[in-house]
Design an enzyme around this catalytic site. Structure first.
Site, short mmCIF file in Angstrom:
data_model
loop_
_atom_site.label_atom_id
_atom_site.label_comp_id
_atom_site.label_asym_id
_atom_site.label_seq_id
_atom_site.Cartn_x
_atom_site.Cartn_y
_atom_site.Cartn_z
N GLY A 42 0.85 -1.19 0.00
CA GLY A 42 0.00 0.00 0.00
C GLY A 42 0.88 1.24 0.00
O GLY A 42 2.05 1.18 -0.40
N ALA A 44 2.39 2.89 2.38
CA ALA A 44 3.62 2.78 3.17
C ALA A 44 4.57 1.77 2.54
O ALA A 44 5.76 2.05 2.36
CB ALA A 44 3.29 2.37 4.61
N HIS A 266 -15.60 5.52 12.06
CA HIS A 266 -15.79 6.67 11.16
C HIS A 266 -17.27 7.05 11.13
O HIS A 266 -18.13 6.19 10.95
CB HIS A 266 -15.31 6.29 9.76
CG HIS A 266 -15.15 7.45 8.85
ND1 HIS A 266 -16.21 8.21 8.44
CD2 HIS A 266 -14.05 8.00 8.29
CE1 HIS A 266 -15.76 9.18 7.65
NE2 HIS A 266 -14.46 9.07 7.54
N SER A 284 -16.81 9.68 2.26
CA SER A 284 -15.68 10.49 2.73
C SER A 284 -16.06 11.62 3.69
O SER A 284 -17.09 12.27 3.54
CB SER A 284 -14.99 11.11 1.52
OG SER A 284 -14.10 12.11 1.93
N ARG A 330 -13.59 12.77 14.10
CA ARG A 330 -14.40 11.58 13.85
C ARG A 330 -14.98 10.96 15.10
O ARG A 330 -16.13 10.52 15.12
CB ARG A 330 -13.55 10.55 13.11
CG ARG A 330 -13.23 11.02 11.72
CD ARG A 330 -12.30 10.08 11.00
NE ARG A 330 -12.14 10.58 9.62
CZ ARG A 330 -11.32 10.05 8.75
NH1 ARG A 330 -10.55 9.03 9.08
NH2 ARG A 330 -11.24 10.56 7.54
N HIS A 401 -13.22 1.82 10.88
CA HIS A 401 -12.54 2.35 9.71
C HIS A 401 -11.02 2.23 9.78
O HIS A 401 -10.36 1.98 8.78
CB HIS A 401 -12.92 3.82 9.57
CG HIS A 401 -12.32 4.50 8.40
ND1 HIS A 401 -12.47 4.02 7.13
CD2 HIS A 401 -11.55 5.62 8.28
CE1 HIS A 401 -11.83 4.82 6.28
NE2 HIS A 401 -11.25 5.79 6.96
N GLU A 425 -0.19 2.26 8.85
CA GLU A 425 -1.22 1.90 9.83
C GLU A 425 -0.78 0.73 10.72
O GLU A 425 -1.28 0.56 11.83
CB GLU A 425 -2.54 1.54 9.11
CG GLU A 425 -3.73 1.41 10.04
CD GLU A 425 -5.05 1.10 9.32
OE1 GLU A 425 -5.07 1.15 8.08
OE2 GLU A 425 -6.04 0.82 10.01
N ARG A 435 -7.41 9.36 15.05
CA ARG A 435 -6.72 9.94 13.90
C ARG A 435 -7.59 10.99 13.24
O ARG A 435 -8.79 10.81 13.08
CB ARG A 435 -6.39 8.84 12.89
CG ARG A 435 -5.70 9.36 11.64
CD ARG A 435 -5.26 8.26 10.71
NE ARG A 435 -6.37 7.52 10.14
CZ ARG A 435 -7.17 7.97 9.17
NH1 ARG A 435 -7.03 9.20 8.69
NH2 ARG A 435 -8.14 7.21 8.69
#
Lengths: 637, 95
Positions: A42, A44, A266, A284, A330, A401, A425, A435
């Site tokens: 991904g 990272a 989320h 989103s 969130r 999430h 993550e 976050r």
């Protein structure tokens, strides 16, 4: 064990530059002698693999999908934060640092977060150079929008598909290195263990998911960039394949696990439609720039939203939090949605939803402008629900999430096992107990492009790393353990399907370790998980063999790890007798029902050490020291 | 909803494949095509048969992992998108 975070001395703004100078270097001719394994592709993983290969290291990269470009970073929608201050609205590196520490409810490490804010500006330049098509303003400058927990606009975006575009950038960089022969790519390959020799990480054991072959790979260092563990809840916005196996196996080999109970729910996801549901889809956070969240003022008002007059609507986020309004962080937005639904004011057939309404924005900007900003998200919503959000408000509800917890790492991103790193993550490092939106992409790319390329060289240059081949007894032993476990899973042949047990685990985690937690519920949950684990190992039915493609076997192995992790999450949540960020213990709340921290007793990172099967884990504490930010009751009013 | 599925089953590249017919009921129009396949697989496992292997990952039409060939078309009836087998059946995935 004494935890040493290796935070450099000096003022917060100088730590990273000084540290970079003090790190030992590997000379260019020697780099090609070092092999580095990167697990995960991904943001990272791909950015780390590409950058390390570009530097001259020999890299092997692994992913379980058919191509590295499928990694779940691709589904990130809203954007990526950076302290560029292009809109000239008062942003700075320090403000991004401050917002992130505060947003995380003061449970993150100052030095790491400041570094993240510093390199955020480099990330944008890097991605633009790769050709990532960020949204631009009419004059050609990169556009910014707002995300939760910030009063400035610092989020760069590509419509509602920013993760996809950033991943294509990182994937292109990775592909270039694959083409040059500097990265050897292994797709459809799952890591099933790390191999330690003399206490150092020297390789991994993998399973080829198509042929079933168990393989050994040796290296001088290993980077885990394997994402989060949200799928412990069964239903989450994660891809179905996302799992904890790589980090959990590392944990069982000695890497401490940081803050496992810190998970992010989320606020804006498409609500569950039935028992068949296999995953939840995010809408989103960027939608909260223009969408207004509301519920009817009266309990049980089931008129169509268009028929409820303005005066009978409660725009509760705007009412309770006038200065941040719909853009509160969130954790706060999720908790309030739950409170509204618990009070009987939820909407839709299940009563477990609130409205996200674009009526006002469409009147103000016109449907065309709204479509330009959010078109793909509106389409996605319509495809899944059959309702047209241009005409009627979206119905949304919180869903699992992201996981702030992960492998404990020091300032260099190294776990407690020498030579084993965790990126993105998969580590616990930068987000504390919550976050902020658009910060996951930032952290993944910061770790991969700008942190690990510096810090890993220091380890390679300063460690004694004798030649280790894959016929070393440590590889043989690790491979045998992996094979034994697979055979055990296949031999049970009980009555329950893997999916059934996973659903049950998910329900336990959601009910007792989700948006609201209590000592009583968590204690009960622990027992339920232990019983379920017993059921799994005595009564699961994994069909097929280990000698070819067997998706049920893959799922079973991952679920076995989720069952162990689930218990640790509950233990961690039970141990933390305070509320902070996404960790909300009902016993600890302010009179306004906000999270009530206990800084005197819980201002630390909980890092858990594995002690063997069915043994209680041992807690180590890394005290969090705040030299720059003053700890206050977080307020978004 | 009740559906009859004809699924290509093939053990591996060394074996011959065949179309197998499965009848499934209790399908909700809110399910996605992939969730319908989950229901079928749960039934097959309970009957002691091998489930159908199929690629999938994000299940929201972004990653491109799902690769089913439905009624003669890759991903199903809508062209230029990977999303149609992730969306609800009531949206016309099978039409």
């Amino acid at each position: 064990m004494k935890l040493d975070a290796k935070i450099p001395s000096g003022s917060i703004s100088e730590k990273w530059s000084k540290h970079k100078f003090n790190l030992k270097l590997v000379n260019p001719a020697n780099k090609r002698k070092f092999e580095i394994i990167v697990v995960g592709s991904g943001l990272a993983g791909a950015s780390a693999a590409a950058t390390l290969a570009e530097l001259g290291y020999k890299v092997k990269c692994f992913c379980f999908q058919d191509s590295p470009r499928r990694a779940h970073s691709i589904a990130a929608q809203g954007g990526i934060n950076a302290a560029k201050n292009y809109p000239n609205d008062g942003d700075s590196v320090y403000r991004l640092f401050y917002d992130t520490i505060k947003g995380g409810d003061y449970r993150a490490r100052e030095a790491n977060v400041h570094r993240l804010a510093e390199v955020s500006v480099n990330i944008i330049d890097q991605c633009v150079a790769q050709g990532v098509p960020f949204a631009r303003e009419y004059g050609g400058h990169l556009d910014n929008r707002s995300f939760g927990g910030a009063q400035v606009s610092r989020t760069f975006y590509s419509r509602g598909m920013t993760g996809q575009q950033l991943l294509l950038g990182a994937y292109s960089a990775l592909s270039r290195q694959i083409g040059l022969g500097n990265v050897q790519m292994f797709s459809r390959t799952e890591m099933l263990d790390v191999v330690l020799v003399e206490g150092q990480t020297r390789g991994i054991i993998t399973r080829n998911l198509v042929t079933g072959a168990i393989e050994r790979h040796a290296a001088h260092a290993v980077c885990l960039a394997t994402g989060g563990y949200g799928n412990v809840f069964y239903l989450s916005t994660n891809a179905r394949g996302s799992n904890v196996t790589a980090t959990w196996r590392a944990h069982k080999k000695g890497a401490l696990f940081g803050n496992p109970c810190f998970t992010q729910i989320h606020p804006t996801c498409i609500p569950v439609s039935g028992d068949h549901q296999s995953k939840l889809t995010l809408m989103s956070e960027s939608l909260r720039n223009d969408g207004r969240v509301w519920v009817p003022k009266t309990k049980g008002d089931n008129r169509r939203p268009e028929d409820i007059p303005e005066a009978e609507r409660d725009y509760y986020l705007e009412r309770i939090y006038p200065s941040f309004g719909n853009l509160v962080p969130r954790d706060v937005a999720s908790r309030k949605a739950k409170e509204m639904c618990d009070a009987g004011r939820g909407v839709g057939a299940s009563g477990l939803a609130v409205f996200l309404d674009f009526g006002e924005a469409i009147n103000r900007l016109g449907e065309k402008a709204v479509k330009q900003k959010y078109g793909n998200l509106f389409d996605m919503y319509q495809q899944i629900t059959g309702e047209n959000p241009y005409k009627t408000p979206m119905r949304i509800y919180p869903a699992v999430h992201y996981t702030m917890g992960g492998l404990w790492v020091d300032y260099n991103l190294m776990t407690t096992i020498p030579g084993l790193y965790a990126l993105g993550e998969a580590n616990f490092s930068d987000h504390g107990a919550n976050r902020l939106g658009a910060s996951a992409l930032m952290q993944g790319l910061a770790d991969g492009y700008f942190v690990i390329p510096y810090t890993i060289g220091d380890y390679l240059a300063s460690s004694n790393l004798p030649i280790v081949k894959t016929d070393h007894p440590a590889f043989v032993e690790a491979e045998n353990q992996v094979k034994d476990r697979i055979h055990k899973l296949l031999s049970i042949k009980g009555k329950l399907t893997v999916n059934e047990i996973h659903r049950q685990l998910g329900k336990i985690m959601w009910d007792y370790c989700g948006m609201a937690r209590s000592a009583e519920g968590l204690t009960h949950a622990r027992k339920l998980i232990q019983d379920l684990k017993q059921d799994f190992w005595t009564n699961v039915n994994v069909p097929g063999s280990d000698a070819d493609l067997n998706q049920a076997l893959e799922h079973a192995g991952r679920l076995a790890d989720f069952l162990e992790l689930g218990e640790l999450m509950v233990v961690d949540a039970l141990e933390r007798n305070e509320s902070c960020g996404g960790h909300f213990r009902t016993e600890y709340q302010t009179p306004e029902n906000e999270a009530l921290r206990d800084d005197d007793n819980y201002c630390y990172v909980a890092a858990w050490e594995y002690q063997g099967d069915n043994q209680p884990e041992v807690l180590h504490k890394e005290a969090l020291v705040f030299e720059n930010v003053k700890l206050t009751q977080r307020s978004y009013k | 909803m009740k559906l009859t599925l004809k699924v290509w089953r093939q053990k591996n590249t060394q074996s011959y494949g065949r179309l197998e017919t499965y009848k499934i009921s209790n399908i909700s129009p809110d399910m996605s095509f992939l969730e319908m396949m989950d229901v079928l697989n749960e039934e097959l496992i309970r009957k002691g048969e091998e489930p159908v292997a199929f690629d999938h990952d994000c299940r929201e039409g972004v990653c491109g992992m799902c690769s089913m060939y439905i009624n003669g078309r890759a991903h199903g009836p809508k062209s230029g998108t990977t999303n149609c087998i992730c969306e609800a059946l009531k949206m016309g995935t099978l039409s």
